[in-house]
Design an enzyme around this catalytic site. Structure first.
Site, PDB file in Angstrom:
ATOM      1  N   ARG A   1      -2.176  -9.369   8.010  1.00  0.00           N
ATOM      2  CA  ARG A   1      -1.851  -8.434   6.927  1.00  0.00           C
ATOM      3  C   ARG A   1      -2.636  -7.121   7.058  1.00  0.00           C
ATOM      4  NH1 ARG A   1      -3.556 -12.759   2.437  1.00  0.00           N
ATOM      5  NH2 ARG A   1      -2.852 -14.107   4.126  1.00  0.00           N
TER       6      ARG A   1
ATOM      7  N   LYS B   1     -11.076 -20.531  13.355  1.00  0.00           N
ATOM      8  CA  LYS B   1     -10.157 -21.642  13.115  1.00  0.00           C
ATOM      9  C   LYS B   1     -10.745 -22.921  13.700  1.00  0.00           C
ATOM     10  CE  LYS B   1      -5.738 -19.148  13.280  1.00  0.00           C
ATOM     11  NZ  LYS B   1      -5.248 -19.398  11.932  1.00  0.00           N
TER      12      LYS B   1
ATOM     13  N   GLU C   1      -5.901 -11.839   9.120  1.00  0.00           N
ATOM     14  CA  GLU C   1      -5.964 -10.576   9.871  1.00  0.00           C
ATOM     15  C   GLU C   1      -4.612  -9.890  10.022  1.00  0.00           C
ATOM     16  OE1 GLU C   1      -5.502 -13.456  11.264  1.00  0.00           O
ATOM     17  OE2 GLU C   1      -3.828 -12.900  12.547  1.00  0.00           O
TER      18      GLU C   1
ATOM     19  N   ASP D   1      -5.064 -15.229  17.982  1.00  0.00           N
ATOM     20  CA  ASP D   1      -5.717 -15.317  16.676  1.00  0.00           C
ATOM     21  C   ASP D   1      -6.664 -16.508  16.667  1.00  0.00           C
ATOM     22  OD1 ASP D   1      -6.524 -15.280  14.067  1.00  0.00           O
ATOM     23  OD2 ASP D   1      -4.585 -15.869  13.218  1.00  0.00           O
TER      24      ASP D   1
HETATM   25  N1  BES Z   1      -1.638 -16.582  12.243  1.00  0.00           N
HETATM   26  C1  BES Z   1      -2.027 -17.267  11.078  1.00  0.00           C
HETATM   27  C2  BES Z   1      -0.878 -17.943  10.352  1.00  0.00           C
HETATM   28  C3  BES Z   1      -0.213 -19.099  11.052  1.00  0.00           C
HETATM   29  C4  BES Z   1      -0.614 -20.398  10.818  1.00  0.00           C
HETATM   30  C5  BES Z   1       0.860 -18.870  11.897  1.00  0.00           C
HETATM   31  C6  BES Z   1       0.026 -21.438  11.444  1.00  0.00           C
HETATM   32  C7  BES Z   1       1.492 -19.914  12.528  1.00  0.00           C
HETATM   33  C8  BES Z   1       1.090 -21.194  12.296  1.00  0.00           C
HETATM   34  C9  BES Z   1      -2.672 -16.288  10.088  1.00  0.00           C
HETATM   35  O1  BES Z   1      -3.327 -15.205  10.641  1.00  0.00           O
HETATM   36  C10 BES Z   1      -3.670 -17.063   9.305  1.00  0.00           C
HETATM   37  O2  BES Z   1      -4.574 -17.587   9.894  1.00  0.00           O
HETATM   38  N2  BES Z   1      -3.465 -17.153   8.012  1.00  0.00           N
HETATM   39  C11 BES Z   1      -4.324 -17.884   7.151  1.00  0.00           C
HETATM   40  C12 BES Z   1      -4.498 -17.100   5.874  1.00  0.00           C
HETATM   41  C13 BES Z   1      -5.596 -17.597   5.006  1.00  0.00           C
HETATM   42  C14 BES Z   1      -6.945 -17.354   5.639  1.00  0.00           C
HETATM   43  C15 BES Z   1      -5.484 -16.882   3.679  1.00  0.00           C
HETATM   44  C16 BES Z   1      -3.661 -19.218   6.858  1.00  0.00           C
HETATM   45  O3  BES Z   1      -2.430 -19.279   6.766  1.00  0.00           O
HETATM   46  O4  BES Z   1      -4.370 -20.208   6.758  1.00  0.00           O
HETATM   47 ZN    ZN Z   2      -2.617 -14.583  12.542  1.00  0.00          ZN
HETATM   48 ZN    ZN Z   3      -5.349 -15.613  11.193  1.00  0.00          ZN
END
Ligand code: BES
Ligand code: ZN
Ligand code: ZN
Length: 456
Positions: free
Chosen positions: A306, A232, A304, A225
């Site tokens: 979800r 990110k 992504e 991801d």
């Molecule tokens: N895979 C991440 C969530 C995550 C963050 C898992 C840290 C493990 C450690 C997920 O896909 C994500 O990036 N979520 C975002 C959602 C936001 C854009 C609404 C997040 O948590 O920042």
């Molecule tokens: Zn993710």
């Molecule tokens: Zn993500």
């Protein structure tokens, strides 16, 4: 590692709540203390009370502490109890503590202890057998999650699933990106479309003769991801090989359940994809149509998981008939980690009986789960002006809940009470040792869910 009855080269003792002290060595028998006396052939580990979590940690730390020495066998006395959970944990700890991820190191870890010698007249064969299946499944999960994204692509994850299926006589179907596109799984498809490693939907089935329950497990399998175009920041991208944890956990659970020969039918659906950038990437502003016809406005390509899960949940409900439970597992939100910390998973859903049970079984197996309750103010945060729903919330608060609520939109009315969502973003992967877990992937959830499914 082998378990036998008899004597060992060094004797281990678990000291409960300071019952034994060695002032000359500064050992007070407190929780977490370890004392090795190689000349006296003794090792002592302290715990504050006897429970599953502490017993796993104690036996794991015996193995870890003895890696520095040459003893090949350790003698232990299992706790004097009939409580199966405690005994399983006691035996699991040795195998979990022996785990080390050294696949990419040129100097490999040492595993001097080959034999666990049990000093007891009781027969522990069945318990040990079960502990082995569970701990080996957990170590299997740890290994895949820790492996690098260049190796564990969606295609490779599918081939690993096929290997598990072959070994355990499971059915395994793998659907490729063309299938996903042609059949309207456009949310899932779009997440994976910028990657050179195309997505896979993997469906494993364990079907014993007379199953007393039918259970569907769905896992988020983001082999990487990067965030996609909503890229990110570099510090947050590191560790995102672990974004496949949900899918791998589900694979570990079905592996353990089939090896234990439990009388429940289990389906494991793994949504494997890579969220990457490129000229073909899905974009913020895109509107995607999921398999159930709902349209989703993308406002952030990093939300992504979800999207992948939405289509996997649709797939499950369309293709698996009359199941009793549907549970999804995902490293879904950073918000869940902020809220609950790194050692606790969030659980969401409408069936508070199931949720209560998860928490109770979790305590029995030494894993922590916390209920995050939905409320009537949340749905409006996912409203979109251009599509049926938006993939992110309009506020930055309560991100674990709004992500869970998003998933609930892809659960059919008649299945609402059968559904439970697990956000394992915290405990699935931690960049330090904790409890009986090493640096990196923990295998969190396998132990609790195996027991939970057994008890349903
Ligand atoms: N895979 C991440 C969530 C995550 C963050 C898992 C840290 C493990 C450690 C997920 O896909 C994500 O990036 N979520 C975002 C959602 C936001 C854009 C609404 C997040 O948590 O920042
Ligand atoms: Zn993710
Ligand atoms: Zn993500």
């Amino acid at each position: 590692m082998e378990f036998i009855k008899g004597k060992g080269q060094i004797k281990a003792e678990i000291v409960v709540n300071g019952k034994k002290k060695f002032e000359e060595y500064g050992f007070e028998g407190k929780d977490g203390e370890v004392l090795v006396l190689p000349e006296k052939k003794r090792i002592y580990v302290g715990i504050d009370k006897i429970d599953s979590e502490n017993l796993k940690i104690a036996t794991a730390s015996i193995i870890k502490a003895l890696k520095k020495y040459k003893f090949e066998s350790v003698e232990v006395t299992p706790p004097n109890t009939k409580n199966k959970d405690l005994l399983i944990s006691f035996f699991e700890g040795f195998i979990l503590g022996d785990y080390e991820f050294d696949k990419y190191k040129t100097t490999k870890a040492k595993h001097p202890i080959k034999v666990i010698a049990i000093n007891s007249k009781r027969d522990f064969d069945k318990i040990i057998q079960e502990a082995k299946v569970r701990a080996n499944a957990i170590n299997f999960v740890r290994d895949i999650i820790n492996s690098i994204p260049d190796e564990i692509t969606p295609k490779r994850l599918a081939s690993i699933a096929e290997e598990v299926a072959k070994e355990n006589k499971l059915k395994c179907k793998v659907y490729d990106e063309k299938y996903l596109y042609k059949n309207g799984y456009h949310a899932f498809y779009s997440v994976g479309k910028a990657s050179n490693n195309p997505p896979r939907l993997i469906h494993l089935t364990y079907k014993p003769k007379k199953p007393k329950r039918k259970i569907v497990l769905v896992g988020k399998g983001l082999c990487y991801d990067s965030g996609g175009l909503s890229l990110k920041p570099s510090e947050f991208m590191v560790t995102m090989k672990s974004d496949k944890s949900g899918a791998v956990t589900v694979l570990g659970i079905i592996k353990a359940i089939s090896e234990l020969g439990l009388d429940i039918e289990v389906h494991a659906i793994l949504g494997a994809a890579e969220n990457m950038i490129g000229g073909n990437a899905y974009k913020p502003d895109d509107v995607l149509k999921a398999k159930n016809g709902k349209t989703i406005e993308v406002r952030n390509t990093d939300a992504e998981g979800r999207l992948v899960l939405a289509d996997c949940l649709c797939y499950a409900q369309e293709n698996i008939k009359d199941f009793d439970y549907i549970m999804d597992f995902a490293t879904l939100t950073g918000a869940c980690v902020v809220g609950l910390g790194e050692y606790t998973a969030g659980i969401m859903g409408f069936n508070t009986d199931t949720i209560q049970k998860v928490i109770e079984v979790g305590e029995k197996r030494g894993e922590h789960f916390a209920y995050l309750p939905f409320n009537k103010y949340l749905p409006k945060l996912l409203k979109s002006n251009v599509a049926d729903i938006c993939n992110i919330s309009s506020t930055r608060y309560g991100g674990a809940l709004t992500a869970g609520l998003f998933l609930s939109e892809f659960i059919e009315k008649e299945n609402k009470d059968k559904w439970t969502h697990f956000d394992i973003a915290g405990p699935a992967f931690v960049e330090k040792e904790w409890g009986c877990n090493p640096y990196g992937a923990s295998g969190f959830g396998v132990d609790t869910i195996v027991t939970l499914l057994k008890s349903l």
